[in-house]
Every structure is written in C-alpha cells, then in structure tokens.
Design an enzyme around this catalytic site. Structure first.
Site, PDB file in Angstrom:
ATOM      1  N   TYR A 150       5.823   6.414 -14.874  1.00 44.31           N
ATOM      2  CA  TYR A 150       4.805   7.131 -15.654  1.00 44.31           C
ATOM      3  C   TYR A 150       5.353   7.639 -16.980  1.00 44.31           C
ATOM      4  CZ  TYR A 150       1.013   7.573 -12.221  1.00 44.31           C
ATOM      5  OH  TYR A 150      -0.035   7.349 -11.375  1.00 44.31           O
ATOM      6  N   LYS A 200      11.222   0.512  -2.996  1.00 42.94           N
ATOM      7  CA  LYS A 200      11.151  -0.959  -3.067  1.00 42.94           C
ATOM      8  C   LYS A 200      12.572  -1.427  -3.369  1.00 42.94           C
ATOM      9  CE  LYS A 200       8.798  -4.838  -3.059  1.00 42.94           C
ATOM     10  NZ  LYS A 200       8.137  -5.399  -1.854  1.00 42.94           N
ATOM     11  N   ASP A 232       5.445  -1.608   0.520  1.00 43.88           N
ATOM     12  CA  ASP A 232       4.393  -2.488   1.040  1.00 43.88           C
ATOM     13  C   ASP A 232       4.197  -2.261   2.538  1.00 43.88           C
ATOM     14  OD1 ASP A 232       6.967  -3.537   1.291  1.00 43.88           O
ATOM     15  OD2 ASP A 232       6.411  -5.600   0.824  1.00 43.88           O
ATOM     16  N   ASP A 256       1.195   8.103  -5.957  1.00 45.07           N
ATOM     17  CA  ASP A 256      -0.192   8.087  -6.427  1.00 45.07           C
ATOM     18  C   ASP A 256      -1.018   7.163  -5.536  1.00 45.07           C
ATOM     19  OD1 ASP A 256      -2.422   8.413  -8.200  1.00 45.07           O
ATOM     20  OD2 ASP A 256      -1.937   6.467  -9.096  1.00 45.07           O
ATOM     21  N   ASP A 260      -3.981   8.149  -2.176  1.00 44.49           N
ATOM     22  CA  ASP A 260      -5.391   7.731  -2.084  1.00 44.49           C
ATOM     23  C   ASP A 260      -5.646   7.000  -0.763  1.00 44.49           C
ATOM     24  OD1 ASP A 260      -5.887   8.725  -4.695  1.00 44.49           O
ATOM     25  OD2 ASP A 260      -7.217   7.043  -5.162  1.00 44.49           O
TER      26      ASP A 260
HETATM   27  C1  IPM Z   1      -3.666  11.600  -9.697  1.00 39.72           C
HETATM   28  C2  IPM Z   1      -4.274  10.817 -10.833  1.00 39.72           C
HETATM   29  C3  IPM Z   1      -3.397  10.891 -12.062  1.00 39.72           C
HETATM   30  C4  IPM Z   1      -2.077  10.210 -11.718  1.00 39.72           C
HETATM   31  C5  IPM Z   1      -3.949  10.311 -13.377  1.00 39.72           C
HETATM   32  C6  IPM Z   1      -5.309  10.819 -13.691  1.00 39.72           C
HETATM   33  C7  IPM Z   1      -3.017  10.600 -14.508  1.00 39.72           C
HETATM   34  O1  IPM Z   1      -4.542   9.518 -10.439  1.00 39.72           O
HETATM   35  O2  IPM Z   1      -3.391  12.801  -9.895  1.00 39.72           O
HETATM   36  O3  IPM Z   1      -3.491  11.060  -8.607  1.00 39.72           O
HETATM   37  O4  IPM Z   1      -1.979   8.975 -11.774  1.00 39.72           O
HETATM   38  O5  IPM Z   1      -1.136  10.930 -11.391  1.00 39.72           O
HETATM   39 MN    MN Z   2      -4.287   9.204  -8.295  1.00 39.36          MN
END
Ligand code: IPM
Ligand code: MN
Ligand code: NAD
Length: 373
Positions: A150, A200, A232, A256, A260
């Site tokens: 990042y 990885k 993975d 990240d 999710d």
């Molecule tokens: C998160 C988001 C952020 C990230 C973006 C919006 C910069 O996806 O907080 O998970 O990738 O960290």
């Molecule tokens: Mn995110």
C-alpha cells in the site's frame, strides 16, 4: 483523556473526532454517535466533526486536510464512517478519497489493525456457510496497516516504448514485521494461544522475510502455538473450516482481502468492526466495509459494524471495557429479538424476524442499552 473533579466526584471527559466520510459512512454515523453517547454515561464525550474522503475533496480540494490530521492527533479517539464513491473514481491516484484515509492511518502510525470476525448466534442462518461450520466463530485478524504494498515506493504508471507500465513495491522493514507480530502474539496469548501467520513465502521474498521475523519473535512467546500458512490456502481454509483459526496475522493487502472474506462468515460485511492502534495507544475506529454506493441514501445499510467499532473505541481508547461489553450485549439482544437489516436476513427469508432500516436498528440497540442499566 481528562479526569476532572466536578462536585466532589470524578467525571471523565474524552474528545472524539468524528469523520463521517461518504456514502453509507456518512449515513450511518449520526446513528452510531447517538448510540455511543448513550453507551457510556460515566464519560462526557466531546464530539468534534471534520471531513474526509470525497466530502473533503468537495469542500477543501484534498481528501484530508492538515487541520483534520491535527484534530485527529489531539483527540482521544477517532470514529470514521467510510470513504470513496464512483463520483471520485476518475481522479488521479494521489487525490482519490481513499488517500485521505491512508494518510490518516500513516501519519498517526496506526499500524495495528484489529478486525474481529465474531458470529452472533442468531445470525448463523445469514452466514454464507452452513450454520454448523460457523457456530461460535470468533476469529481475530491482525492486519499490518501502514506498510507493505500500500505504501511502498516506487509506484506509478509510466509510458515507455513497450506501452504503459504499472508498478508498486511490496516492501517490509524487519522492525515493521516485528512490531505487528508482537501485537498479534500478545493478543493470541490473551485468547486461545494460537496464531496463524499468513504470507506468500513460496513466491515473494518480502514475505519470506515476514515468515523469518515472525518465527524469531515466536521465541519470546513459547506459550503461543505458531503456524505459517500461504495466503491462497488461508483464503480456502477460511471458507472450508473457519473455526480452526483463533488469531491471524498478516500484511496490509492480504489482511484487507481476508477480512472481507471473514465478514461473510458472520453474515455480512455490515457486521465487521475494526480498531487501528498506534504504539502510543491512540486509535481510529471504523467499520471494515466501504461506502456501499449501491445502497447508499436508502436507510437500509447495516449500522452494526460502525456501532461495534464504537464499542472497540470504548474498550481500547477510553478504557471503558464494561461500557463496551454493555454495548455489545445490546447489539446481541437486538439480534436475539429478531431485528434484521436487509443484509442479515436469513437466507431462507425467515418468518421470525423483523426487517428494520439503519435508523430502526440503531434505535433497537439504544432501547436494549437503556434496559441494561
Ligand atoms: C479497508 C478499505 C481500505 C483499505 C481502502 C478504502 C483504502 O478497503 O479499510 O478495508 O484497502 O485498507
Ligand atoms: Mn477493505
Ligand atoms: P463496500 O464495502 O462499500 O460494499 C461491498 C458490498 O457490501 C456492497 O454490495 C454493499 O452494498 C455491501 N455492504 C457494505 N457495507 C454494508 C452495510 N453496512 N450494510 C449492508 N450492506 C453493506 O465495497 P465496494 O463496493 O468495493 O467499495 C465502494 C467504495 O467504498 C469504494 O470507493 C471503495 O474504495 C470504498 N471503500 C472504503 C472503505 C473505507 O473507507 N474503509 C472500505 C472499503 C471500500
């Protein structure tokens, strides 16, 4: 935080910087603030507000101003909605809404991002997985938040003879790996004593170093069982048998993505809170989800990820663990009473639940808070 003597008794005050942001972030925030105000009657909260993301671009021409960063530094804690949206997607990378959030995380050195994925029992039927696979699920993802791909330099898109060329740099210093590893080991020690480090290392040198450093830190934590897993496989294991995990530690980008994925095990991305902490104990609290442009402005977004982030704020920045637990109990009670936003409706439709909006869910949490005094 100040301790002030008022009329003979000690009353506490705390400064909270609220950054609503865009889309459902801004929509949910007034409700989350209402809830937070009622969650800790013993602490007087002074709320300050500032813009971030698209909202800041529209008002100030930049995704976060220096003045807002100064307010964040001076606050006891920051509560943030979410940033971004299609209307700002064509801006150059350094002027996108997301850059405001990244700058805030980076300048406050909020390197330790805690993302707990906990299943509230009534939501087992809303999970993407079979109920028996997620029963009692309680995972903590520890994501490194201020380094990795990042932030690595060089980065960019150049035009050469062979056409355009895009590049980013995936880099970690040893000290960055070590400090996030220590946070994860400390947390694993307080939980079930199991830590999985995700990398990885079979392909990327930077994560080979990650694996080496995490292994070295493990020598100081002989009571914690450390396992290494390729990313993975970790993604696959999360949807195959998620209860094998207790604490996961990983770099910025893998964290990240995996958070999710973990969110859907608990029923919805709208359920996952987060805390981003620095070494000085300052914290930024935000839901894991984004601005959800597809549902924004319709009072249907789930406010619980932000409300649960406010509970983390009480726990980690205001040292009010009882208020945090009371708030988490109020969320559990609202769900146990069958209240559901659209995203956490049972997969089969469910006859014993009541669908509510963003405001209705926040109201339900406030009612359960008042009953639990
Ligand atoms: C998160 C988001 C952020 C990230 C973006 C919006 C910069 O996806 O907080 O998970 O990738 O960290
Ligand atoms: Mn995110
Ligand atoms: P998103 O998290 O906004 O939405 C993904 C899906 O989940 C959508 O279908 C959305 O409707 C649903 N969803 C998310 N939160 C929900 C909630 N609280 N209640 C009900 N449903 C919910 O991700 P995206 O669509 O990939 O990104 C949209 C924008 O948000 C982009 O600009 C992105 O950069 C930004 N974003 C910001 C943050 C942040 O500020 N921390 C995090 C992720 C994405």
């Amino acid at each position: 935080m100040d301790l002030r003597r008022a009329g003979g008794r000690v009353s506490r005050r705390a400064r909270i910087l609220v950054l609503p942001g865009d889309g459902i972030g801004a929509e949910i925030m007034p409700h989350a603030v209402r809830v937070l105000e009622r969650a800790c009657p013993d602490i007087e909260l002074d709320f300050e507000y500032a813009s971030i993301g698209g909202a800041a671009l529209d008002s100030d021409g930049v995704p976060v101003t220096d003045a807002t960063l100064a307010l964040a530094r001076a606050a006891d804690a920051v509560l943030l909605g979410a940033v971004g949206g299609p209307q700002w997607d064509d801006l150059p990378m350094d002027r996108r809404p997301e850059r405001g959030l990244l700058r805030l995380r980076s300048e406050l050195d909020l390197f330790a991002n805690l993302r707990p994925a906990i299943l509230f029992a009534p939501l087992a039927s809303a999970s993407s997985l079979k109920p028996e696979l997620v029963a009692d699920l309680d995972i903590l993802i520890v994501r490194e938040l201020t380094g990795g791909i990042y932030f690595g330099e060089p980065r960019g898109v150049t035009v050469g003879n062979g056409g355009r060329r895009g590049f980013n740099t995936y880099v970690y210093e040893e000290r960055e790996i070590e400090r996030i590893a220590r946070v994860a080991f400390d947390l694993a020690r307080k939980r079930n004593g199991r830590l999985v480090s995700v990398d990885k290392a079979n392909v990327l040198e930077v994560t080979q170093l990650w694996r080496e450093v995490v292994t070295e830190v493990a020598a100081d934590y002989t009571d914690v069982a450390l396992e290494h897993m390729y990313v993975d496989n970790a993604g696959m294991q999360l949807v195959r048998a998620p209860r094998q995990f207790d604490v996961l530690v990983t770099g910025n980008m893998f964290g990240d993505i995996l958070s999710d994925v973990a969110a859907m095990l608990t029923g919805s991305l709208g359920m996952l809170p987060s805390a981003s902490l620095n070494a000085g104990g300052q914290g930024l609290y935000e839901p894991v989800h984004g601005t959800a442009p597809d549902i924004a402005g319709r009072n249907i977004a789930n406010p619980l990820a932000t409300i649960l982030s406010a509970a983390m704020l009480l726990r980690y920045s205001l040292d009010a663990p009882e208020a945090a637990e009371r708030l988490e109990r109020a969320v559990a009670a609202a769900l146990a009473d069958g209240l559901r936003t659209a995203d956490i409706m049972p997969q089969d439709g469910g006859s014993e639940v009541t669908r509510v909006g963003t405001d209705g869910m926040a109201n339900a949490v406030i009612e359960r808070l008042e009953e639990d005094r």
